[in-house]
Scaffold this motif. Structure first.
Motif, PDB file in Angstrom:
ATOM      1  N   ILE A  55       0.868  -1.173   0.000  1.00  0.00           N
ATOM      2  CA  ILE A  55       0.000   0.000   0.000  1.00  0.00           C
ATOM      3  C   ILE A  55       0.911   1.232   0.000  1.00  0.00           C
ATOM      4  O   ILE A  55       1.470   1.600   1.026  1.00  0.00           O
ATOM      5  N   PRO A  56       1.077   1.877  -1.156  1.00  0.00           N
ATOM      6  CA  PRO A  56       2.067   2.957  -1.281  1.00  0.00           C
ATOM      7  C   PRO A  56       1.859   4.156  -0.359  1.00  0.00           C
ATOM      8  O   PRO A  56       2.816   4.778   0.060  1.00  0.00           O
ATOM      9  N   TRP A  57       0.634   4.482   0.000  1.00  0.00           N
ATOM     10  CA  TRP A  57       0.413   5.662   0.828  1.00  0.00           C
ATOM     11  C   TRP A  57       0.911   5.459   2.246  1.00  0.00           C
ATOM     12  O   TRP A  57       1.119   6.430   2.982  1.00  0.00           O
ATOM     13  N   LYS A  58       1.128   4.201   2.660  1.00  0.00           N
ATOM     14  CA  LYS A  58       1.609   3.950   4.015  1.00  0.00           C
ATOM     15  C   LYS A  58       3.079   4.327   4.186  1.00  0.00           C
ATOM     16  O   LYS A  58       3.513   4.600   5.296  1.00  0.00           O
ATOM     17  N   VAL A  59       3.829   4.362   3.098  1.00  0.00           N
ATOM     18  CA  VAL A  59       5.249   4.700   3.184  1.00  0.00           C
ATOM     19  C   VAL A  59       5.442   6.107   3.764  1.00  0.00           C
ATOM     20  O   VAL A  59       6.149   6.268   4.763  1.00  0.00           O
ATOM     21  N   PRO A  60       4.830   7.150   3.190  1.00  0.00           N
ATOM     22  CA  PRO A  60       5.034   8.471   3.807  1.00  0.00           C
ATOM     23  C   PRO A  60       4.384   8.599   5.181  1.00  0.00           C
ATOM     24  O   PRO A  60       4.925   9.257   6.061  1.00  0.00           O
ATOM     25  N   ALA A  61       3.242   7.951   5.364  1.00  0.00           N
ATOM     26  CA  ALA A  61       2.554   8.063   6.661  1.00  0.00           C
ATOM     27  C   ALA A  61       3.415   7.488   7.782  1.00  0.00           C
ATOM     28  O   ALA A  61       3.593   8.121   8.827  1.00  0.00           O
ATOM     29  N   TYR A  62       3.943   6.302   7.591  1.00  0.00           N
ATOM     30  CA  TYR A  62       4.790   5.689   8.616  1.00  0.00           C
ATOM     31  C   TYR A  62       6.107   6.441   8.772  1.00  0.00           C
ATOM     32  O   TYR A  62       6.589   6.631   9.892  1.00  0.00           O
ATOM     33  N   SER A  63       6.693   6.874   7.680  1.00  0.00           N
ATOM     34  CA  SER A  63       7.979   7.565   7.748  1.00  0.00           C
ATOM     35  C   SER A  63       7.859   8.888   8.489  1.00  0.00           C
ATOM     36  O   SER A  63       8.687   9.197   9.354  1.00  0.00           O
ATOM     37  N   ILE A  64       6.848   9.665   8.167  1.00  0.00           N
ATOM     38  CA  ILE A  64       6.664  10.959   8.830  1.00  0.00           C
ATOM     39  C   ILE A  64       6.330  10.760  10.300  1.00  0.00           C
ATOM     40  O   ILE A  64       6.854  11.468  11.168  1.00  0.00           O
ATOM     41  N   SER A  65       5.475   9.785  10.608  1.00  0.00           N
ATOM     42  CA  SER A  65       5.126   9.566  12.012  1.00  0.00           C
ATOM     43  C   SER A  65       6.339   9.103  12.824  1.00  0.00           C
ATOM     44  O   SER A  65       6.521   9.529  13.967  1.00  0.00           O
ATOM     45  N   LEU A  66       7.183   8.269  12.251  1.00  0.00           N
ATOM     46  CA  LEU A  66       8.394   7.848  12.963  1.00  0.00           C
ATOM     47  C   LEU A  66       9.386   8.996  13.115  1.00  0.00           C
ATOM     48  O   LEU A  66      10.072   9.101  14.139  1.00  0.00           O
ATOM     49  N   LEU A  67       9.461   9.876  12.121  1.00  0.00           N
ATOM     50  CA  LEU A  67      10.336  11.038  12.229  1.00  0.00           C
ATOM     51  C   LEU A  67       9.846  11.977  13.329  1.00  0.00           C
ATOM     52  O   LEU A  67      10.636  12.501  14.112  1.00  0.00           O
TER      53      LEU A  67
END
Length: 76
Positions: A55-67
Motif C-alpha cells: 500500500i504505497p500511501w503507508k510509506v510516507p505516513a509511517y515515515s513521517i510519524s516515525l520522524l
C-alpha cells in the motif's frame, strides 16, 4: 548559551533535511507504483523487482510519524 542555540539550529536543520528526504522518496515510490498500475506494466515490472510496497500511501505516513516520534524523543 550560544552553544545551545547552535545545537538547536543544527537539530532543526537535520529534522528539515530528513523530512524533505522522506517526502521525496515517498513521492517517488507512490508515483512509480501509480504509473505502473495505470500503464498495465505490472507483470513485466514484478518480474524484475524484489520488493514492492503493498500500500504505497503507508510509506510516507509511517515515515513521517516515525520522524515526528524521533523528534519528540529528542525534546524529552
Amino acid at each position: 548559551m550560544a552553544n545551545q542555540k547552535n545545537i538547536s539550529i543544527v537539530r532543526m536543520a537535520m529534522f528539515l533535511i530528513n523530512f524533505f528526504i522522506i517526502m521525496f522518496m515517498s513521492i517517488i515510490i507512490y508515483n512509480t507504483t501509480k504509473l505502473i498500475c495505470e500503464n498495465d506494466m505490472a507483470r513485466s515490472f514484478l518480474e524484475k523487482v524484489k520488493f514492492v510496497p503493498m500500500i504505497p500511501w503507508k510509506v510516507p505516513a509511517y515515515s513521517i510519524s516515525l520522524l515526528i516520534l524521533l523528534f519528540i524523543s529528542f525534546e524529552i
